[in-house]
Design an enzyme around this catalytic site. Structure first.
Site, PDB file in Angstrom:
ATOM      1  N   ASP A 111       0.830  -1.203   0.000  1.00 33.74           N
ATOM      2  CA  ASP A 111       0.000   0.000   0.000  1.00 33.74           C
ATOM      3  C   ASP A 111       0.867   1.258   0.000  1.00 33.74           C
ATOM      4  OD1 ASP A 111       0.970  -0.501   2.560  1.00 33.74           O
ATOM      5  OD2 ASP A 111      -0.968  -0.351   3.560  1.00 33.74           O
ATOM      6  N   ASP A 114       7.257   3.674   3.455  1.00 31.20           N
ATOM      7  CA  ASP A 114       7.599   4.825   4.300  1.00 31.20           C
ATOM      8  C   ASP A 114       9.115   4.754   4.536  1.00 31.20           C
ATOM      9  OD1 ASP A 114       7.971   6.049   7.049  1.00 31.20           O
ATOM     10  OD2 ASP A 114       5.833   6.377   6.942  1.00 31.20           O
ATOM     11  N   GLY A 116      10.873   2.004   4.572  1.00 34.08           N
ATOM     12  CA  GLY A 116      11.410   0.888   3.790  1.00 34.08           C
ATOM     13  C   GLY A 116      11.825  -0.297   4.647  1.00 34.08           C
ATOM     14  N   LYS A 142       6.858   7.474   0.219  1.00 31.83           N
ATOM     15  CA  LYS A 142       7.269   8.717   0.887  1.00 31.83           C
ATOM     16  C   LYS A 142       8.790   8.867   0.741  1.00 31.83           C
ATOM     17  CE  LYS A 142       3.780   8.500   4.596  1.00 31.83           C
ATOM     18  NZ  LYS A 142       3.620   8.184   6.033  1.00 31.83           N
ATOM     19  N   ARG A 176      -9.874   1.865   6.798  1.00 28.91           N
ATOM     20  CA  ARG A 176      -9.439   1.014   5.677  1.00 28.91           C
ATOM     21  C   ARG A 176     -10.463   0.957   4.545  1.00 28.91           C
ATOM     22  NH1 ARG A 176      -4.868  -1.750   7.269  1.00 28.91           N
ATOM     23  NH2 ARG A 176      -4.819  -2.555   9.386  1.00 28.91           N
TER      24      ARG A 176
HETATM   25  P1  5GP Z   1       7.798   1.233   6.521  1.00 28.25           P
HETATM   26  O1  5GP Z   1       8.298  -0.091   7.050  1.00 28.25           O
HETATM   27  O2  5GP Z   1       8.171   1.466   5.074  1.00 28.25           O
HETATM   28  O3  5GP Z   1       8.192   2.378   7.397  1.00 28.25           O
HETATM   29  O4  5GP Z   1       6.238   1.212   6.621  1.00 28.25           O
HETATM   30  C1  5GP Z   1       5.500   0.343   5.872  1.00 28.25           C
HETATM   31  C2  5GP Z   1       4.125   0.104   6.414  1.00 28.25           C
HETATM   32  O5  5GP Z   1       3.757   1.062   7.406  1.00 28.25           O
HETATM   33  C3  5GP Z   1       3.099   0.227   5.328  1.00 28.25           C
HETATM   34  O6  5GP Z   1       2.894  -0.984   4.663  1.00 28.25           O
HETATM   35  C4  5GP Z   1       1.881   0.696   6.076  1.00 28.25           C
HETATM   36  O7  5GP Z   1       1.173  -0.422   6.574  1.00 28.25           O
HETATM   37  C5  5GP Z   1       2.432   1.495   7.206  1.00 28.25           C
HETATM   38  N1  5GP Z   1       2.430   2.949   6.891  1.00 28.25           N
HETATM   39  C6  5GP Z   1       3.465   3.710   6.479  1.00 28.25           C
HETATM   40  N2  5GP Z   1       3.099   4.980   6.282  1.00 28.25           N
HETATM   41  C7  5GP Z   1       1.778   5.029   6.575  1.00 28.25           C
HETATM   42  C8  5GP Z   1       0.803   6.081   6.549  1.00 28.25           C
HETATM   43  O8  5GP Z   1       1.031   7.248   6.209  1.00 28.25           O
HETATM   44  N3  5GP Z   1      -0.464   5.723   6.907  1.00 28.25           N
HETATM   45  C9  5GP Z   1      -0.815   4.472   7.294  1.00 28.25           C
HETATM   46  N4  5GP Z   1      -2.078   4.256   7.624  1.00 28.25           N
HETATM   47  N5  5GP Z   1       0.080   3.451   7.310  1.00 28.25           N
HETATM   48  C10 5GP Z   1       1.352   3.736   6.955  1.00 28.25           C
HETATM   49 MG    MG Z   2       1.270  -2.238   4.917  1.00 30.81          MG
END
Ligand code: 5GP
Ligand code: MG
Length: 186
Positions: A111, A114, A116, A142, A176
């Site tokens: 989805d 962020d 990574g 992002k 969601r």
């Molecule tokens: P990462 O591991 O890249 O920091 O984050 C990945 C996961 O964090 C995504 O698959 C998602 O589930 C959640 N996430 C990251 N940014 C957002 C955001 O802005 N909103 C929401 N609802 N979930 C996020």
């Molecule tokens: Mg996710």
């Protein structure tokens, strides 16, 4: 654009926070149409799309209906690193991955990417299972928050480092099912 303007004053409240519309469902459809074209042009051979749930469920449903690659398989994986509106950095265990992925071409369906951290974890797990290739499709990315060097081949839309909800993305499990994507009001 017209729809975005029409909806721009439709703020919503989830738990204790207010959100305003950010990406309308019609814009999401256009983003997905373009992503599907790129994926279809990539000619990935006999792909397994691995959908990261819960967040990617709506995105995957809309995207995969437009994927025309021959012998496409779809599988689901559960893994999460989020609690509230800030990434915790802790990625929980994997649940799922029913299909055998050895010697297969994997397309991860996320989805949002962020930091990574989640993506890297998934890729490490898949590499241990001796997959042939891994490409990544994410609806949202992002760039300001991204900490990894891993290439992300298919990006729907780059967004600022703001918390978003809707269209699969939640704020403590709410939001969601919303058809649009909203961002936290500042
Ligand atoms: P990462 O591991 O890249 O920091 O984050 C990945 C996961 O964090 C995504 O698959 C998602 O589930 C959640 N996430 C990251 N940014 C957002 C955001 O802005 N909103 C929401 N609802 N979930 C996020
Ligand atoms: Mg996710």
């Amino acid at each position: 654009m017209a729809e975005l303007e029409k909806n721009s004053n439709k703020d919503i409240r989830l738990h204790d926070k207010e959100f305003k519309i950010f990406i309308s469902s019609s814009e999401i459809s256009i983003i997905i149409e373009n992503l599907a074209k790129k994926i279809n042009n990539s000619k990935i051979h006999n792909p397994i799309f691995i959908v990261i749930i819960n967040g990617a469920f709506l995105f995957a449903a809309d995207l995969l209906r437009k994927v025309k690659l021959p012998n496409t398989e779809v599988s689901f994986l559960k893994l999460s690193s989020y609690s509230g509106t800030k990434t915790t950095g802790n990625v929980n265990e994997l649940i799922g991955l029913s299909s055998s992925v050895k010697n297969r071409n994997i397309v991860i369906v996320e989805d949002i990417i962020d930091t990574g951290i989640t993506l890297e974890k998934i890729i490490n797990i898949l590499n241990e299972k001796e997959v042939t290739s891994i490409t990544t499709a994410t609806l949202l990315f992002k760039p300001e928050a991204y900490q990894k060097k891993i290439d992300i081949e298919f990006i729907g839309k780059e967004i600022p480092n703001k918390f978003v909800v809707g269209y699969g993305l939640d704020y403590d499990e709410l939001g969601r099912n919303l058809p649009h994507i909203y961002k936290l009001k500042d």
